[in-house]
Design an enzyme around this catalytic site. Structure first.
Site, mmCIF file in Angstrom:
data_model
loop_
_atom_site.group_PDB
_atom_site.id
_atom_site.type_symbol
_atom_site.label_atom_id
_atom_site.label_comp_id
_atom_site.label_asym_id
_atom_site.label_seq_id
_atom_site.Cartn_x
_atom_site.Cartn_y
_atom_site.Cartn_z
ATOM 1 N NE ARG A 32 0.520 9.997 10.308
ATOM 2 C CZ ARG A 32 0.079 8.978 9.594
ATOM 3 N NH1 ARG A 32 -1.129 8.522 9.794
ATOM 4 N NH2 ARG A 32 0.828 8.419 8.688
ATOM 5 C CE LYS B 259 -1.911 1.669 3.987
ATOM 6 N NZ LYS B 259 -1.606 3.106 4.148
ATOM 7 C CG ASN B 260 2.438 2.682 3.536
ATOM 8 O OD1 ASN B 260 1.271 3.033 3.314
ATOM 9 N ND2 ASN B 260 2.895 2.468 4.754
ATOM 10 N NE ARG C 13 -7.081 4.211 5.501
ATOM 11 C CZ ARG C 13 -6.133 4.536 6.374
ATOM 12 N NH1 ARG C 13 -6.399 4.611 7.644
ATOM 13 N NH2 ARG C 13 -4.911 4.809 5.972
ATOM 14 C CG ASP D 62 2.624 1.451 9.446
ATOM 15 O OD1 ASP D 62 2.228 2.309 10.265
ATOM 16 O OD2 ASP D 62 2.688 1.666 8.219
ATOM 17 C CB CYS E 176 -3.991 11.808 12.159
ATOM 18 S SG CYS E 176 -3.532 10.112 11.860
HETATM 19 C C1 UD1 Z 1 4.345 6.835 6.490
HETATM 20 C C2 UD1 Z 1 3.451 5.668 6.208
HETATM 21 C C3 UD1 Z 1 2.831 5.199 7.491
HETATM 22 C C4 UD1 Z 1 3.908 4.931 8.521
HETATM 23 C C5 UD1 Z 1 4.845 6.119 8.672
HETATM 24 C C6 UD1 Z 1 6.043 5.867 9.588
HETATM 25 C C7 UD1 Z 1 2.606 6.027 3.944
HETATM 26 C C8 UD1 Z 1 1.442 6.392 3.098
HETATM 27 N N1 UD1 Z 1 2.417 6.074 5.279
HETATM 28 O O1 UD1 Z 1 3.537 7.871 7.004
HETATM 29 O O2 UD1 Z 1 2.102 4.026 7.231
HETATM 30 O O3 UD1 Z 1 3.278 4.701 9.768
HETATM 31 O O4 UD1 Z 1 5.354 6.502 7.406
HETATM 32 O O5 UD1 Z 1 6.858 4.879 9.072
HETATM 33 O O6 UD1 Z 1 3.673 5.671 3.465
HETATM 34 N N2 UD1 Z 1 6.504 14.662 10.669
HETATM 35 C C9 UD1 Z 1 6.458 16.009 10.929
HETATM 36 N N3 UD1 Z 1 6.360 16.890 9.898
HETATM 37 C C10 UD1 Z 1 6.276 16.479 8.596
HETATM 38 C C11 UD1 Z 1 6.320 15.099 8.331
HETATM 39 C C12 UD1 Z 1 6.424 14.209 9.379
HETATM 40 O O7 UD1 Z 1 6.499 16.405 12.091
HETATM 41 O O8 UD1 Z 1 6.179 17.334 7.712
HETATM 42 C C13 UD1 Z 1 6.599 13.697 11.781
HETATM 43 C C14 UD1 Z 1 5.311 12.909 11.997
HETATM 44 O O9 UD1 Z 1 4.391 13.606 12.803
HETATM 45 C C15 UD1 Z 1 5.842 11.649 12.650
HETATM 46 C C16 UD1 Z 1 7.199 11.431 11.956
HETATM 47 O O10 UD1 Z 1 7.568 12.706 11.433
HETATM 48 O O11 UD1 Z 1 6.045 11.843 14.012
HETATM 49 C C17 UD1 Z 1 7.200 10.406 10.845
HETATM 50 O O12 UD1 Z 1 6.153 10.701 9.940
HETATM 51 P P1 UD1 Z 1 6.195 10.264 8.407
HETATM 52 O O13 UD1 Z 1 7.312 9.323 8.150
HETATM 53 O O14 UD1 Z 1 6.071 11.508 7.580
HETATM 54 O O15 UD1 Z 1 4.882 9.447 8.299
HETATM 55 P P2 UD1 Z 1 4.022 9.372 7.050
HETATM 56 O O16 UD1 Z 1 4.889 9.577 5.829
HETATM 57 O O17 UD1 Z 1 2.804 10.220 7.251
#
Ligand code: UD1
Length: 421
Positions: A122, A23-24, A400, A308, A117
């Site tokens: 996030r 999915k990711n 999902r 995850d 969320c």
């Molecule tokens: C992706 C995955 C999700 C997984 C996560 C962590 C997809 C679609 N989703 O989510 O399944 O749980 O990686 O491996 O691939 N952060 C910020 N600011 C930002 C971006 C991130 O503060 O602009 C923080 C987030 O709040 C979190 C951490 O960084 O604490 C990691 O988030 P991130 O790796 O971005 O998660 P996702 O990409 O949303």
């Protein structure tokens, strides 16, 4: 009408499970279709609600999509709108993945902020700051991110203060067309990020060192179409490994990559679960008389234990001998499953970002409520091991992210049914 899953627990799951496409990776890969006017054909795309949501969003933007089985063919000749409206984004946060491709190719995007969320704040601040660093003007108004780069983006060094998976993917996509050299420093090295870079490279992007913390992208004039196969879903593979362990079963996971879940498999071995690798796949088994050993784990960016898989591992640890601690380092509110597991007889206390699990000898079936995708599946796993009947409500979370979950579990001997409440 809301669907629920009724589970009669206690069966030892035995058999084989074939792993679907990730999915990711499917989500950013679909969004990458926006980067070229040529046809992009993706194979092994899982049939999931999130994938449909991304398809709907891309159609709204202007992509023509045709689907044949698990193959998606996409073509984006003209853009109808440069916008990802709130109604799409609130259903699926990964909608943010259209931001990078739109700004990169068209110099313009308006994408709703994802908002709250269930598993934590996030933010997407890093996506925004990075685009600004590459020369886009970005403003946030009325709940939308507006990005504008009429003369295109230029290269630069982006330093991510935290490892972000979708952030790395979004900016990598945007930087494909940025003039000069872009370096993503402290980039995510997750297998999906590496595969995403492979897709972009196949489309003609000039990307080096993906899979390391410093990714370099040399801008190119245009990208072209290609055919690309989505890698297996490591989280799905890990979930079935835990299903075998928690039920005292014996499951061979076909099509999963050992290396992608080696952190989990090592922790399973430490818990006295048998893990064997052969040509047939990854075989995970446990004799029901062999107790599960309590293990202390923490989630971490790849190659550490994936956040995850945290909820599923916790379901397993509820039945351990002794105690276990699980520290969640990625998301600050990702223990929503704890209270529900406790309703099934688990003994868990949460102290900040650490959960202490004191093993119990059995779980008992209950009516439980899913709060997010991985929490839901952890309740299904607990239900499979529990005595009596468990009903997991709000099943839409599961749909999902898990393709044919019911069928795959039933094939291994699980007694489950979908009900409409
Ligand atoms: C992706 C995955 C999700 C997984 C996560 C962590 C997809 C679609 N989703 O989510 O399944 O749980 O990686 O491996 O691939 N952060 C910020 N600011 C930002 C971006 C991130 O503060 O602009 C923080 C987030 O709040 C979190 C951490 O960084 O604490 C990691 O988030 P991130 O790796 O971005 O998660 P996702 O990409 O949303």
């Amino acid at each position: 009408m809301l669907q629920s899953m009724r589970i009669w627990g206690g069966e030892r799951l035995k058999g084989e499970v074939s792993i679907s496409g990730a999915k990711n990776l499917a989500l950013p890969a679909l969004a990458a279709g926006l980067l070229t006017e040529d046809d992009v054909i993706l194979k092994n795309v899982p049939n999931l609600a999130d994938v449909q949501s991304m398809g709907n969003l891309l159609s709204h933007i202007g992509t023509d999509i045709s689907i044949a089985g698990s193959a998606y063919s996409m073509s984006t000749k003209d853009i109808r709108v440069f916008e990802a409206p709130y109604d799409f984004v609130r259903k699926m946060r990964a909608s943010i993945l259209v931001l990078g491709p739109l700004v990169g190719r068209f110099g313009k995007a308006r994408v709703s902020l994802p908002g709250g969320c269930a598993i934590g704040a996030r933010g997407v601040d890093l996506h925004i700051r990075s685009l600004e660093h590459l020369g886009a003007n970005v403003s946030v108004d009325n709940g939308y991110i507006n990005a504008d780069a009429p003369n295109g983006l230029h290269g630069g060094d982006i330093i991510f203060p935290t490892v972000t998976v979708t952030g790395t993917e979004n900016i990598m996509a945007a930087a494909c067309f940025a003039k000069g050299t872009t370096r993503l420093i402290n980039a995510a090295i997750e297998p999906e990020v590496v595969a995403f870079a492979d897709l972009l490279s196949k489309m003609g992007a000039n990307i080096s060192d993906s899979g390391t913390p410093i990714i370099t992208i040399e801008g190119v004039e245009r990208l072209h179409g290609c055919e690309f196969t989505i890698i297996p879903d490591r989280i799905e593979a890990g979930t079935y490994a835990i299903a075998a362990a928690i039920t005292g079963g014996d499951i061979t996971i076909r099509g999963g990559e050992y290396d992608h879940i080696s952190a989990l498999l090592n922790f399973l071995r430490m818990a006295d679960i048998s893990v064997e690798v052969s040509q047939d796949g990854i075989r995970v088994s446990r004799d029901k008389d062999v107790p599960i050993k309590g293990v202390d784990v923490q989630t971490a960016p790849y190659p550490g234990l994936a956040t995850d898989l945290q909820a599923q591992f916790m379901a397993l640890m509820t039945l351990c001998q002794g105690s276990s601690s699980i520290t969640e380092n990625i998301f600050e509110n990702r223990f929503m499953h704890v209270q529900e597991l406790c309703r099934m007889g688990a003994n868990i206390t949460v102290h900040g970002k650490t959960a202490i699990i004191t093993g119990v000898s059995k779980l008992t079936g209950a009516n439980v409520m899913a709060t997010d995708l991985r929490a839901s599946v952890s309740l299904v796993l607990a239900g499979l091991a529990a005595g009596g009947e468990t009903v997991v409500n709000r099943l839409y979370h599961l749909d999902r992210g898990y393709e044919n979950l019911d069928q795959k579990l039933t094939n291994c001997g699980a007694i489950i049914e979908r009900i409409i409440i």
